[in-house]
Scaffold this motif. Structure first.
Motif, PDB file in Angstrom:
ATOM      1  N   UNK A 261      42.141  35.498  42.158  1.00  0.00           N
ATOM      2  CA  UNK A 261      41.203  35.980  41.137  1.00  0.00           C
ATOM      3  C   UNK A 261      39.976  35.076  41.071  1.00  0.00           C
ATOM      4  N   UNK A 262      40.193  33.770  41.145  1.00  0.00           N
ATOM      5  CA  UNK A 262      39.067  32.839  41.132  1.00  0.00           C
ATOM      6  C   UNK A 262      38.264  32.944  42.425  1.00  0.00           C
ATOM      7  N   UNK A 263      38.960  33.141  43.532  1.00  0.00           N
ATOM      8  CA  UNK A 263      38.281  33.319  44.814  1.00  0.00           C
ATOM      9  C   UNK A 263      37.406  34.565  44.765  1.00  0.00           C
ATOM     10  N   UNK A 264      37.924  35.625  44.190  1.00  0.00           N
ATOM     11  CA  UNK A 264      37.158  36.862  44.083  1.00  0.00           C
ATOM     12  C   UNK A 264      35.901  36.657  43.240  1.00  0.00           C
ATOM     13  N   UNK A 265      36.002  35.903  42.166  1.00  0.00           N
ATOM     14  CA  UNK A 265      34.829  35.648  41.321  1.00  0.00           C
ATOM     15  C   UNK A 265      33.747  34.906  42.105  1.00  0.00           C
ATOM     16  N   UNK A 266      34.148  33.919  42.890  1.00  0.00           N
ATOM     17  CA  UNK A 266      33.177  33.162  43.691  1.00  0.00           C
ATOM     18  C   UNK A 266      32.546  34.055  44.753  1.00  0.00           C
ATOM     19  N   UNK A 267      33.360  34.855  45.421  1.00  0.00           N
ATOM     20  CA  UNK A 267      32.850  35.743  46.471  1.00  0.00           C
ATOM     21  C   UNK A 267      31.953  36.825  45.865  1.00  0.00           C
ATOM     22  N   UNK A 268      32.319  37.317  44.695  1.00  0.00           N
ATOM     23  CA  UNK A 268      31.482  38.322  44.031  1.00  0.00           C
ATOM     24  C   UNK A 268      30.091  37.757  43.754  1.00  0.00           C
ATOM     25  N   UNK A 269      30.029  36.532  43.297  1.00  0.00           N
ATOM     26  CA  UNK A 269      28.729  35.908  43.047  1.00  0.00           C
ATOM     27  C   UNK A 269      27.955  35.739  44.362  1.00  0.00           C
TER      28      UNK A 269
ATOM     29  N   UNK B 222      38.894  47.979  46.597  1.00  0.00           N
ATOM     30  CA  UNK B 222      38.702  47.514  47.971  1.00  0.00           C
ATOM     31  C   UNK B 222      38.192  48.655  48.844  1.00  0.00           C
ATOM     32  N   UNK B 223      38.706  49.854  48.631  1.00  0.00           N
ATOM     33  CA  UNK B 223      38.249  51.018  49.385  1.00  0.00           C
ATOM     34  C   UNK B 223      36.780  51.324  49.131  1.00  0.00           C
ATOM     35  N   UNK B 224      36.345  51.179  47.886  1.00  0.00           N
ATOM     36  CA  UNK B 224      34.932  51.397  47.551  1.00  0.00           C
ATOM     37  C   UNK B 224      34.061  50.383  48.291  1.00  0.00           C
ATOM     38  N   UNK B 225      34.500  49.144  48.320  1.00  0.00           N
ATOM     39  CA  UNK B 225      33.746  48.101  49.022  1.00  0.00           C
ATOM     40  C   UNK B 225      33.691  48.413  50.513  1.00  0.00           C
ATOM     41  N   UNK B 226      34.796  48.832  51.082  1.00  0.00           N
ATOM     42  CA  UNK B 226      34.820  49.145  52.525  1.00  0.00           C
ATOM     43  C   UNK B 226      33.924  50.342  52.860  1.00  0.00           C
ATOM     44  N   UNK B 227      33.874  51.320  51.964  1.00  0.00           N
ATOM     45  CA  UNK B 227      32.961  52.450  52.197  1.00  0.00           C
ATOM     46  C   UNK B 227      31.514  51.972  52.135  1.00  0.00           C
TER      47      UNK B 227
ATOM     48  N   UNK C 188      31.100  41.061  51.747  1.00  0.00           N
ATOM     49  CA  UNK C 188      31.689  42.284  51.187  1.00  0.00           C
ATOM     50  C   UNK C 188      33.078  42.523  51.794  1.00  0.00           C
ATOM     51  N   UNK C 189      33.247  42.232  53.085  1.00  0.00           N
ATOM     52  CA  UNK C 189      34.561  42.381  53.708  1.00  0.00           C
ATOM     53  C   UNK C 189      35.557  41.417  53.066  1.00  0.00           C
ATOM     54  N   UNK C 190      35.142  40.184  52.855  1.00  0.00           N
ATOM     55  CA  UNK C 190      35.994  39.182  52.215  1.00  0.00           C
ATOM     56  C   UNK C 190      36.352  39.642  50.810  1.00  0.00           C
ATOM     57  N   UNK C 191      35.378  40.249  50.119  1.00  0.00           N
ATOM     58  CA  UNK C 191      35.622  40.786  48.787  1.00  0.00           C
ATOM     59  C   UNK C 191      36.719  41.856  48.842  1.00  0.00           C
ATOM     60  N   UNK C 192      36.655  42.737  49.822  1.00  0.00           N
ATOM     61  CA  UNK C 192      37.667  43.791  49.962  1.00  0.00           C
ATOM     62  C   UNK C 192      39.048  43.202  50.228  1.00  0.00           C
ATOM     63  N   UNK C 193      39.106  42.189  51.062  1.00  0.00           N
ATOM     64  CA  UNK C 193      40.388  41.528  51.358  1.00  0.00           C
ATOM     65  C   UNK C 193      40.989  40.944  50.083  1.00  0.00           C
ATOM     66  N   UNK C 194      40.165  40.283  49.302  1.00  0.00           N
ATOM     67  CA  UNK C 194      40.661  39.677  48.054  1.00  0.00           C
ATOM     68  C   UNK C 194      41.083  40.745  47.053  1.00  0.00           C
TER      69      UNK C 194
END
Length: 92
Positions: free
Chosen positions: A31-39, A78-83, A62-68
């Motif tokens: 969850x913390x990793x996702x917050x950092x990647x989102x920023x 994750x599917x929305x990000x991949x699209x 964005x790919x890393x975001x989908x993985x997280x």
């Protein structure tokens, strides 16, 4: 220095946030990793608007975001990000 031209430092900040996200993911703090990647995604998104050559970095984030998101059980998001990634690939 950064107060004079904060945008000049944003790409480095985004790269640092990406690294932080990677380290947090390694210790299963998704969850913390996702917050950092989102920023990082937000910064690279702004930067790509003025420097299109940054698009590959944005796509990687964005790919890393989908993985997280998948790791957190948020497959729909994750599917929305991949699209988005598929729709925004650089022309070959």
């Amino acid at each position: 220095m950064s107060a004079d031209n904060p945008g000049a430092y944003e790409p480095d900040l985004a790269r640092s946030l990406s690294g932080l996200g990677g380290h947090l993911a390694e210790v299963v703090r998704s969850a913390e990793a996702l917050a950092a990647v989102k920023e990082a995604v937000e910064i690279f998104g702004r930067y790509t608007a003025v420097q299109p050559s940054v698009l590959p970095l944005l796509l990687a984030m964005r790919n890393w975001q989908a993985v997280l998101l998948d790791a957190l059980g948020r497959a729909d998001e994750a599917g929305v990000v991949r699209r988005w990634i598929d729709d925004n690939q650089a022309p070959a």
